[in-house]
Every structure is written in structure tokens, then in C-alpha cells.
Write a protein that holds these residues in place. Structure first.
Motif, PDB file in Angstrom:
ATOM      1  N   LEU A  46       0.839  -1.222   0.035  1.00 38.16           N
ATOM      2  CA  LEU A  46      -0.200  -0.025  -0.060  1.00 38.16           C
ATOM      3  C   LEU A  46       0.829   1.224   0.109  1.00 38.16           C
ATOM      4  O   LEU A  46       0.576   2.359  -0.662  1.00 38.16           O
ATOM      5  N   GLU A  47       1.873   1.088   0.750  1.00 37.41           N
ATOM      6  CA  GLU A  47       2.796   2.405   0.894  1.00 37.41           C
ATOM      7  C   GLU A  47       4.372   1.830   0.917  1.00 37.41           C
ATOM      8  O   GLU A  47       4.524   1.047   1.629  1.00 37.41           O
ATOM      9  N   GLU A  48       5.272   2.484   0.469  1.00 37.77           N
ATOM     10  CA  GLU A  48       6.534   2.191   0.789  1.00 37.77           C
ATOM     11  C   GLU A  48       7.546   3.299   0.909  1.00 37.77           C
ATOM     12  O   GLU A  48       7.224   4.160   0.447  1.00 37.77           O
ATOM     13  N   VAL A  49       8.547   2.995   1.650  1.00 36.70           N
ATOM     14  CA  VAL A  49       9.464   4.202   1.701  1.00 36.70           C
ATOM     15  C   VAL A  49      10.893   3.666   1.687  1.00 36.70           C
ATOM     16  O   VAL A  49      11.411   2.652   2.209  1.00 36.70           O
ATOM     17  N   PRO A  50      11.772   4.020   0.856  1.00 40.12           N
ATOM     18  CA  PRO A  50      13.086   3.681   0.763  1.00 40.12           C
ATOM     19  C   PRO A  50      14.075   3.984   2.067  1.00 40.12           C
ATOM     20  O   PRO A  50      13.872   5.220   2.638  1.00 40.12           O
ATOM     21  N   VAL A  51      14.903   3.045   2.264  1.00 43.73           N
ATOM     22  CA  VAL A  51      15.841   3.254   3.457  1.00 43.73           C
ATOM     23  C   VAL A  51      17.126   3.788   2.931  1.00 43.73           C
ATOM     24  O   VAL A  51      17.698   3.105   1.958  1.00 43.73           O
ATOM     25  N   GLU A  52      17.686   4.819   3.175  1.00 39.95           N
ATOM     26  CA  GLU A  52      18.776   5.343   2.733  1.00 39.95           C
ATOM     27  C   GLU A  52      20.079   4.358   2.991  1.00 39.95           C
ATOM     28  O   GLU A  52      20.327   3.932   3.861  1.00 39.95           O
ATOM     29  N   GLY A  53      20.851   3.966   1.826  1.00 36.51           N
ATOM     30  CA  GLY A  53      22.105   3.454   2.248  1.00 36.51           C
ATOM     31  C   GLY A  53      22.006   1.778   1.767  1.00 36.51           C
ATOM     32  O   GLY A  53      21.006   1.352   1.345  1.00 36.51           O
ATOM     33  N   THR A  54      23.276   1.437   1.404  1.00 33.89           N
ATOM     34  CA  THR A  54      23.410  -0.001   1.053  1.00 33.89           C
ATOM     35  C   THR A  54      24.225  -0.561   1.802  1.00 33.89           C
ATOM     36  O   THR A  54      25.098  -0.013   2.371  1.00 33.89           O
ATOM     37  N   LEU A  55      24.532  -1.919   1.628  1.00 29.09           N
ATOM     38  CA  LEU A  55      25.271  -2.405   2.581  1.00 29.09           C
ATOM     39  C   LEU A  55      26.327  -3.597   1.760  1.00 29.09           C
ATOM     40  O   LEU A  55      25.621  -4.094   0.940  1.00 29.09           O
ATOM     41  N   SER A  56      27.417  -3.762   2.264  1.00 28.11           N
ATOM     42  CA  SER A  56      28.089  -4.782   1.597  1.00 28.11           C
ATOM     43  C   SER A  56      28.794  -5.425   2.596  1.00 28.11           C
ATOM     44  O   SER A  56      29.422  -4.967   3.750  1.00 28.11           O
ATOM     45  N   LEU A  57      29.339  -6.717   2.249  1.00 26.70           N
ATOM     46  CA  LEU A  57      30.057  -7.600   3.448  1.00 26.70           C
ATOM     47  C   LEU A  57      30.698  -8.267   2.663  1.00 26.70           C
ATOM     48  O   LEU A  57      30.279  -9.131   1.650  1.00 26.70           O
ATOM     49  N   ALA A  58      32.028  -8.487   3.152  1.00 31.22           N
ATOM     50  CA  ALA A  58      32.855  -9.367   2.334  1.00 31.22           C
ATOM     51  C   ALA A  58      34.120  -9.966   3.043  1.00 31.22           C
ATOM     52  O   ALA A  58      34.410  -9.300   4.365  1.00 31.22           O
ATOM     53  N   PHE A  59      34.251 -11.048   2.891  1.00 35.11           N
ATOM     54  CA  PHE A  59      35.134 -12.044   3.957  1.00 35.11           C
ATOM     55  C   PHE A  59      35.989 -12.861   3.172  1.00 35.11           C
ATOM     56  O   PHE A  59      35.421 -13.464   1.969  1.00 35.11           O
ATOM     57  N   SER A  60      36.881 -13.601   3.654  1.00 41.65           N
ATOM     58  CA  SER A  60      37.640 -14.729   3.224  1.00 41.65           C
ATOM     59  C   SER A  60      36.978 -15.850   3.726  1.00 41.65           C
ATOM     60  O   SER A  60      36.649 -15.978   5.019  1.00 41.65           O
ATOM     61  N   THR A  61      37.142 -17.014   2.955  1.00 42.72           N
ATOM     62  CA  THR A  61      36.639 -18.277   3.677  1.00 42.72           C
ATOM     63  C   THR A  61      37.806 -19.019   4.351  1.00 42.72           C
ATOM     64  O   THR A  61      37.423 -20.175   4.503  1.00 42.72           O
ATOM     65  N   ASP A  62      38.892 -18.567   4.268  1.00 41.73           N
ATOM     66  CA  ASP A  62      40.008 -19.181   5.016  1.00 41.73           C
ATOM     67  C   ASP A  62      39.911 -19.266   6.545  1.00 41.73           C
ATOM     68  O   ASP A  62      39.597 -18.339   6.950  1.00 41.73           O
ATOM     69  N   THR A  63      39.796 -20.569   7.047  1.00 42.32           N
ATOM     70  CA  THR A  63      39.559 -20.711   8.381  1.00 42.32           C
ATOM     71  C   THR A  63      40.824 -21.710   9.092  1.00 42.32           C
ATOM     72  O   THR A  63      40.544 -22.762   9.142  1.00 42.32           O
ATOM     73  N   PRO A  64      41.862 -21.370   8.952  1.00 39.69           N
ATOM     74  CA  PRO A  64      43.185 -21.983   9.278  1.00 39.69           C
ATOM     75  C   PRO A  64      43.145 -22.410  10.908  1.00 39.69           C
ATOM     76  O   PRO A  64      44.324 -22.843  11.441  1.00 39.69           O
ATOM     77  N   TRP A  65      42.224 -21.803  11.722  1.00 41.44           N
ATOM     78  CA  TRP A  65      42.140 -22.168  13.154  1.00 41.44           C
ATOM     79  C   TRP A  65      41.143 -23.274  13.266  1.00 41.44           C
ATOM     80  O   TRP A  65      40.465 -23.623  12.767  1.00 41.44           O
ATOM     81  N   ARG A  66      41.311 -23.823  14.405  1.00 37.09           N
ATOM     82  CA  ARG A  66      40.199 -24.884  14.883  1.00 37.09           C
ATOM     83  C   ARG A  66      39.179 -24.426  15.479  1.00 37.09           C
ATOM     84  O   ARG A  66      39.141 -23.385  16.444  1.00 37.09           O
ATOM     85  N   ALA A  67      38.028 -24.858  14.936  1.00 35.01           N
ATOM     86  CA  ALA A  67      36.600 -24.182  15.529  1.00 35.01           C
ATOM     87  C   ALA A  67      36.608 -24.846  16.900  1.00 35.01           C
ATOM     88  O   ALA A  67      36.612 -25.998  17.136  1.00 35.01           O
ATOM     89  N   LYS A  68      36.304 -23.866  17.709  1.00 37.60           N
ATOM     90  CA  LYS A  68      36.027 -24.153  19.226  1.00 37.60           C
ATOM     91  C   LYS A  68      34.589 -24.317  19.763  1.00 37.60           C
ATOM     92  O   LYS A  68      34.061 -22.978  19.860  1.00 37.60           O
ATOM     93  N   ARG A 173      25.962  -8.121  -1.505  1.00 40.79           N
ATOM     94  CA  ARG A 173      25.688  -6.621  -1.516  1.00 40.79           C
ATOM     95  C   ARG A 173      23.972  -6.592  -1.369  1.00 40.79           C
ATOM     96  O   ARG A 173      23.508  -7.566  -1.793  1.00 40.79           O
ATOM     97  N   ILE A 174      23.633  -5.562  -0.538  1.00 39.48           N
ATOM     98  CA  ILE A 174      22.502  -5.532  -0.038  1.00 39.48           C
ATOM     99  C   ILE A 174      21.801  -4.205  -0.327  1.00 39.48           C
ATOM    100  O   ILE A 174      22.488  -3.206   0.050  1.00 39.48           O
ATOM    101  N   ASP A 175      20.691  -4.028  -1.207  1.00 39.64           N
ATOM    102  CA  ASP A 175      20.411  -2.750  -1.542  1.00 39.64           C
ATOM    103  C   ASP A 175      18.851  -2.659  -1.854  1.00 39.64           C
ATOM    104  O   ASP A 175      18.232  -3.736  -1.688  1.00 39.64           O
ATOM    105  N   SER A 176      18.337  -1.709  -2.310  1.00 41.77           N
ATOM    106  CA  SER A 176      17.124  -1.503  -2.511  1.00 41.77           C
ATOM    107  C   SER A 176      16.028  -2.035  -1.252  1.00 41.77           C
ATOM    108  O   SER A 176      15.252  -2.765  -1.212  1.00 41.77           O
ATOM    109  N   ILE A 177      16.757  -1.272  -0.159  1.00 44.01           N
ATOM    110  CA  ILE A 177      15.838  -1.569   1.112  1.00 44.01           C
ATOM    111  C   ILE A 177      14.363  -0.710   1.361  1.00 44.01           C
ATOM    112  O   ILE A 177      14.691   0.550   1.226  1.00 44.01           O
TER     113      ILE A 177
END
Ligand SMILES: [Zn+2]
Length: 759
Positions: A46-68, A173-177
Motif C-alpha cells: 500500500l505504501e513504501e519508503v526507501p531506506v537510505e544506504g546500501t550494505l556490503s559484506l566481504a570476507f575470506s573463507t579461509d579458516t586455518p584455526w580450529r573451531a572451538k 551486496r544488499i540494496d533497494s531496502i
């Protein structure tokens, strides 16, 4: 014909509605088009407002330590999280009931991609299953939560180690919020439906067929075929039940096979089938999900051969615990659960043997995969590798940093009794493999003997691991299991020793049955032991069907035994109990959790075996939750949903186990009214519930995205089940899909197959 690929040569699967004519490759491609999320994207804004801003999240998948992980469960761990947040303090969220956004994942080589979404007022994270390298349109309803004051939106990804194809990096990448206001967000709580609810996965031709409508609906309804032709008309009936006022459309008298919609006033239902041939479709989807949960096997589009370096040690020997099926949304594994599911697959295979031979063969193939695991994780001296809690992918190489050595190993009499029963059943039905039949006979005998020896020495097991789903085993369930397993061995060998064991164990079970009516005329239920202070209930895993399995097997295998009349009488009493319970969930068909005694929390050994990690105020909360059920006399209550205290909630396994009990009673007693109760559990699973959502992904309509964070969106995935709102007895089914209510679980798929096998 398309041959199924990989290690399952020679098996073909029919396409829906074309039994035996066309092949399908597993896992089946998920069909998102009829999902809850797809319907949400179509809902008018019925109605919408855009939220200012976009988000991005980047990281390596390398995990050379032991999960604890925690000290008591050291390998139940991840490699941490990466998150990003967007401040929403400039927006009044009270004015909006939904948040929408789109996400572009670019994750090198990742077959399963997801992100958790969270706002501070939500009860938990919501997992969004994503398609890699394309924009994903997402919405999340927030209108059911108080959301005043400054807020923020957080997305997080969990590092779970690398699967075979995983590359070096992940980027989102997250946008069009947008904040959106919609006409009316779908109901998440309570018994009242907001539209026509029915089993969109279908109805059997036999038995009652009803749909439930909002109480205000009156007048006539009609069924139309897909060409728009009216094939049946009826009057909408008003029904006043213990749950309130409802309108019910009853089309039981119509049983012509086909696909229909139900029309009432200006409302039209989703299309749904009627007919006895529908169930290979649901069975195939359940099978596809179970296949998709395979561990130690390369599941196409999901993961490579996993967990070879997950190791169990005993007596100087080491076995890999990679095999069977991942238990749930996580990568945990329990041998007993794999045994349960393998047995269910075999039951379903027997059911479809003549109806759909190709499906039957593929079900047996999958069962053999599970049996292979339960057989090779025996150490041959009564000890078995029994379970591990697990959240990560490993590198698959031995003697590297991420090898896991904490697989639990134990000699449990209960486990060996139950597995002996499964092995004996498998030995009878795997007729195409005589050497395997012979081996299964030997292991069934040996495991039963290990169990007998252990029980004679130590009595009932002291279950050591709360996370294992046998921790809640009561003495009466134990004895029913011994009896059922002994009957399986008796069927196989014809030896009196097993017949006598089966009858002897049942004497204890009978002593635990209530034969005098409590309030509401309710009787026939079982107590946990002969002290008769605590009634049998379950919290999420349930093996309640074993009482009826044991008693009906005794009647069938030892018809001239002096106790025969008592066994049959006990089955009859339990059947009457199920019938009497149904008044408490009408007009729905969900079997209630059962009768509860007010003082069960005082029976502490039993109470704490059932309620894992209970809060300090468990006694008060127990009493409060009972008061929200229906009091039937000064000390007894009927609860529709179990009493439960923490994340272990969701009742699909419970209602399906009771459904199996109903099917066994109904068939044995030749009482169609009890068989009808069994069918209703299938209908509840497939959409005839207050939310109108199928709980089998890809079957029927409006199946929601679930918490399947390891293996992604899988056709046929099924959740732990509907939970309750706070301490009420009211169903609560939030879109937010956290554990464990909306976590996927192979147990549920096994139980659905086991139930379908009865009709
Ligand atoms: Zn695995």
C-alpha cells in the motif's frame, strides 16, 4: 528414462502422476514458485519508503584455526560470524509491517549460500536461502512485533569451513531496502485461519475431507475442477469447539480423483488433489530431502563427499562417522536417528512395492545407505559410535588440524535393542540381497544379545548425552521397544526365545497403561513407569508409536498366547484415547500432545529426562502451561502442544508418531474412525493447519523457507514443527525461521514416510 546418477545405478524414479514412466534425478530441483516467499512477493504494497544506504559484506573463507565449542560439546562450533548493520534510527518502524531488500551474493564456488537477517525486536535470526551470483528479492514481515524506538538491520554470515568447491572469498551486496505497509500480513499465531485452509498436498479418497474457514464465512461452498466446472456443492457449517468458532466446509462425500479448488463467497483456495495416487509425490519429496541430507557422499548441487575425517575410536579401532544422513539443519549425526529413518524408508518401500516398483526400489536403495552406516559404526562388542554435534565442513584429509575425534561411543542396551529390531526387519525385506539378509540376521541376533547382557548387568541405561534423542526414553517406552524388537526377531527366526521375550516385556508396558478414566473419560494412555506419576509425553523427538507397534505385533505374531486378549484390549483402549483427544483440536485434525498430570514436575528423574536444560522456574512454568490447556479434572489437563521450555520445540515428530499409532490401531481394530485420525496428520503437515502452509517444501502450496543453513534449500525438507506462543497452548509459526521449530529435520521426513506407508 533417466538413470539416477552416482552410486545408485539402475534406479529410476517416476515423474509426478506418471508412476513408472519417467525418471528423476535426486535431489529434485526445489520449486520456489509455490512457496510462502513467492506468495509474499506478490502481495500488494500500500505504501513504501526507501531506506537510505546500501550494505556490503566481504570476507575470506579461509579458516586455518580450529573451531572451538563449549566444554561439554567441544566440536559443536563454527569459525565465527561476519556481519554488517544499517542504522534505522531515522525511521518509525511502527508505521510499516514489512521490510524488503535484495541481496546479490558473489561467493566463489559456494553451492549453498545464505545470510541471517535480524532486527532487535525479532525473536531470533531469520535465515535467507540465496541463489549465488544473482539478485535475490527478499521480504520479511515485522508487523507482529512491537518495534518502537531506534532500530537497526543486521545481516550476518557464519563461517562453516570449506566444502569441496568453495573458493577463497564471499561478498554480499544488499540494496533497494524498503519499509512497506501492506494490507494485512499473514497470521503467525492462534487457531483462527485468515482464509480457506486445507491440505494443498491433497486428500485420500477415503475418509473425511474438510477445509476450515474463518468463523464469519457462511452460505454455500463449491468444488470446481481445473476447467472451472462445479463438481460438488455443500453448505458451510458453523462449528463451536474448545478452540472457538469456526466455519467448516465438508466435502467428504466427494471422492472423484482429480485436482480442484474450493470456492466460498469471494474466496478461492489453492488447487489441491483428491485421490489415492497422490502420495508417491509426497514420498518422492521426502526421499529427495533424505537423499539431500546424505553425509559422506557427494550430493549434487549441495556438497562434496563430506566428513570422512570425523572419527570414532574404541578398543584400538577407528571408524569414520561420515555416512548416514545429516540429522538436521546442522551437520550433526546420530546413529539411532539414521536407524529410525532407514527403517521408515524400508516400510515405505514395502508399501510402494506393487504400487510403484521404481519408487520402491529407490526407497530401498536409500535405506541401504543408512543401514550401511549403522552397521559399520558397530564395534562388534556392544559398543557403537552413537552421535556427534557438528556445524562445519571439514577438509576430508586425515591428520590435519580439523580432524574430529569426539564422536560419542557407548554400549547402550536401548540402542542395541532398537537397532536389532531394525536389522531384523531389514533382513526380512531386503530379499534381493541374500548375503546382506544373512549378515543382518547375524547382527540382529548379536545386538539383541549385547542388549540383553548389558540390561541384565546394569539395568536401564543411564543415558549420558542430553543431545541424543533417546535421552528421554522412559521405562515403558524401553520395554515396548524390547518387545517390538523381539517380535521382529521372532518373525525372522521363528524361535520361541524371542516370542517369550516379546511377551514378557509387554507385561511391564501393560502395567503402565491407565485403564481407569480420568476427567473427560480419558484413559488408555501410558505412564513412563510403573510408579504411574508421569504420563508419556515428548518434547520434539518422539518414539511414542512403539507402544502400538509392540502390541499389534504381539497380537499378530502370537495369536494364541494367553495374554492375547490383554494386548488387544490395550490397543483398543489406546484407540479410544486417541478418539477422545480429537475433540480438543477440532475442527483441526492434529492429535493433541495428550493428558498431563498436575504433579509431574515432582517426579524429578522423569521430568529432567524429558525436559532438557530446564529453566530454574520449570515447575511454575509447567503449571502455567497446563493451565493454558483444558482442565479435565482437579489434577489432569489436556495439552494440544507439549509443555516445553526452550529451543527444543516444534511438534511434527510428535503428531506423526501419534499418527502412526492411530494408523496401526485403526488397521488392527478395523476401525476406520481411528484410521481417519491418522490421515489427518498428513493433512496437517500439508497445509490443513491454522497458517495454511504446507510443511513439506515443494509439496502443495505456501511452504515456507526453513532453517536449512548447511545444505540449503532442498525439495521435501520438513521442519521440526509448529511451536507455541510463550506459555500458551496457541500455535505460533513465525516467518522468522530459527531453530529448532523451523530447522529442517530428517526425523520428520522419516516419520511422514512411515505414516504414508500405512494407507
Ligand atoms: Zn557430512
Amino acid at each position: 528414462m533417466v538413470m539416477v546418477s552416482g552410486a545408485i545405478p539402475g534406479c529410476v524414479l517416476p515423474a509426478p502422476g506418471q508412476a513408472g514412466q519417467a525418471g528423476l534425478e535426486l535431489p529434485l530441483e526445489p520449486d520456489r514458485s509455490r512457496s510462502f516467499e513467492a506468495a509474499e512477493r506478490e502481495r500488494p504494497v500500500l505504501e513504501e519508503v526507501p531506506v537510505e544506504g546500501t550494505l556490503s559484506l566481504a570476507f575470506s573463507t579461509d579458516t586455518p584455526w580450529r573451531a572451538k565449542g563449549p566444554a561439554d560439546d567441544p566440536d559443536y562450533a563454527t569459525y565465527g560470524n561476519r556481519s554488517v548493520r544499517l542504522d534505522l534510527s531515522g525511521y518509525d518502524l511502527e508505521g510499516y509491517d514489512r521490510i524488503a531488500f535484495r541481496i546479490l551474493p558473489s561467493c566463489d564456488g559456494a553451492q549453498v549460500v545464505n545470510l541471517d537477517c535480524w532486527l532487535p525486536f525479532l525473536p531470533a535470526n531469520h535465515l535467507i536461502s540465496l541463489e549465488n551470483n544473482r539478485w535475490n528479492e527478499c521480504t520479511l514481515n515485522i508487523g507482529n512485533y512491537p518495534r518502537k524506538g531506534p532500530q537497526h538491520l543486521r545481516f550476518s554470515a557464519t563461517l562453516r569451513g570449506r566444502d569441496l568447491t568453495t573458493g577463497d572469498s564471499c561478498r554480499f551486496r544488499i540494496d533497494s531496502i524498503f519499509l512497506q505497509r501492506t494490507a494485512e500480513i499473514p497470521s503467525e499465531r492462534g487457531w483462527q485461519p485468515t482464509g480457506i485452509v486445507l491440505s494443498t498436498g491433497g486428500y485420500y479418497s477415503a475418509g473425511p475431507k474438510t477445509a476450515i474457514l474463518p468463523a464469519a464465512c457462511t452460505g454455500r461452498f463449491s468444488l470446481e475442477d481445473l476447467r472451472g466446472k462445479t463438481v460438488f456443492r455443500g453448505s458451510i457449517q458453523a462449528e463451536e469447539t474448545t478452540l472457538g468458532r469456526f466455519a467448516v466446509a465438508d466435502f467428504s462425500r466427494f471422492s472423484r480423483e482429480g485436482i480442484y479448488v474450493l470456492r466460498a463467497g469471494d474466496q478461492v483456495s489453492r488447487p489441491f488433489p483428491i485421490g489415492d495416487g497422490n502420495w508417491d509425490s509426497a514420498a518422492r519429496k521426502a526421499l529427495s530431502f533424505i537423499f539431500g541430507q546424505r553425509c559422506g557422499y557427494p550430493v549434487p548441487r549441495t556438497h562434496g563427499t563430506c566428513h570422512l575425517d570425523l572419527l570414532a575410536h574404541h578398543g584400538g579401532e577407528t571408524v569414520s562417522f561420515g555416512g548416514g544422513w545429516h540429522d538436521a539443519g546442522d551437520l550433526s549425526q546420530q546413529s539411532l536417528q539414521t536407524g529410525d529413518v532407514a527403517y521408515a524408508l524400508l516400510e515405505a518401500s514395502e508399501h510402494f512395492r506393487d504400487i510403484d516398483p521404481a519408487l520402491a526400489e529407490r526407497l530401498r536403495e536409500e535405506a541401504r545407505w543408512g543401514l550401511d552406516f549403522t552397521l559399520r559404526t558397530r564395534f562388534g562388542d556392544g559398543y557403537r559410535a552413537s552421535s556427534v554435534g557438528l556445524l562445519i565442513w571439514q577438509d576430508g584429509k586425515l591428520d590435519t588440524f580439523d580432524d574430529i575425534h569426539t564422536v560419542r561411543v557407548q554400549d547402550n542396551a536401548f540402542d542395541n535393542y532398537l537397532q536389532a529390531g531394525y536389522e531384523a526387519y531389514a533382513a526380512r525385506v531386503l530379499t534381493e540381497d541374500p548375503m546382506m539378509q544373512d549378515y543382518l540376521l547375524r547382527t540382529a541376533r548379536a545386538d539383541f544379545a549385547f542388549a540383553e547382557e548389558k540390561f541384565a548387568r546394569d539395568g536401564y541405561d543411564r543415558f549420558r548425552f542430553p543431545y541424543e534423542h533417546c535421552y528421554n526414553t522412559s521405562h515403558s517406552q524401553w520395554m515396548a521397544t524390547v518387545s517390538w524388537a523381539a517380535s521382529q526377531l521372532y518373525r525372522l527366526t521363528g524361535e520361541d526365545f524371542y516370542a517369550d521375550k516379546a511377551a514378557e516385556a509387554a507385561r511391564y508396558v501393560l502395567e503402565c497403561q491407565e485403564t481407569e478414566a480420568v476427567g473427560g473419560g480419558l484413559r488408555g494412555f501410558f505412564y513412563r513407569d510403573t510408579d504411574r506419576r508421569s504420563i508419556v509425553h515428548y518434547i520434539h523427538q518422539s518414539r511414542e508409536q512403539v507402544y502400538m507397534q509392540a502390541l499389534t505385533e504381539l497380537c499378530l505374531t502370537q495369536p494364541s498366547h494367553p495374554d492375547r486378549a490383554r494386548w488387544e484390549g490395550a490397543v483398543r483402549l489406546f484407540g479410544d484415547y486417541l478418539k477422545a483427544l480429537m475433540a480438543y483440536t477440532a475442527p483441526y485434525g492434529m492429535i493433541p500432545s495428550g493428558v498431563y498430570a498436575a504433579g509431574e514436575y515432582l517426579d524429578t528423574d522423569n521430568f529432567y529426562a524429558l525436559h532438557l536444560f530446564p529453566p530454574a522456574d520449570a515447575a511454575e512454568r509447567y503449571t502455567r502451561q497446563l493451565s493454558q490447556g483444558v482442565q479435565v479434572d482437579p489434577t489432569h489437563y489436556v495439552k494440544r502442544f507439549p509443555v516445553w521450555f526452550n529451543i527444543f520445540n516444534g511438534n511434527n515428530a510428535i503428531l506423526l508418531s501419534l499418527g502412526k499409532s492411530a494408523a496401526l490401531c485403526g488397521r488392527f481394530l478395523e476401525d476406520p474412525a481411528i484410521t481417519d485420525i491418522a490421515r489427518e496428520q498428513v493433512y496437517w503437515m500439508l497445509g490443513k493447519n491454522p497458517f495454511g502452509q504446507s510443511m513439506v517444501y515443494g509439496e502443495g502450496w505456501d511452504y515456507p523457507d526453513m532453517d536449512s543453513f548447511s545444505s540449503g534449500l532442498l525439495t521435501g525438507m520438513m521442519p521440526v514443527g509448529i511451536r507455541t506462543w510463550e506459555d500458551t497452548d496457541e500455535p505460533w509459526w513465525p516467518q522468522v525461521n530459527n531453530a529448532c521449530y523451523k530447522e529442517v529435520w530428517v526425523t520428520v521426513a522419516g516419520k511422514l514416510l512411515s505414516l504414508i506407508a500405512e494407507f
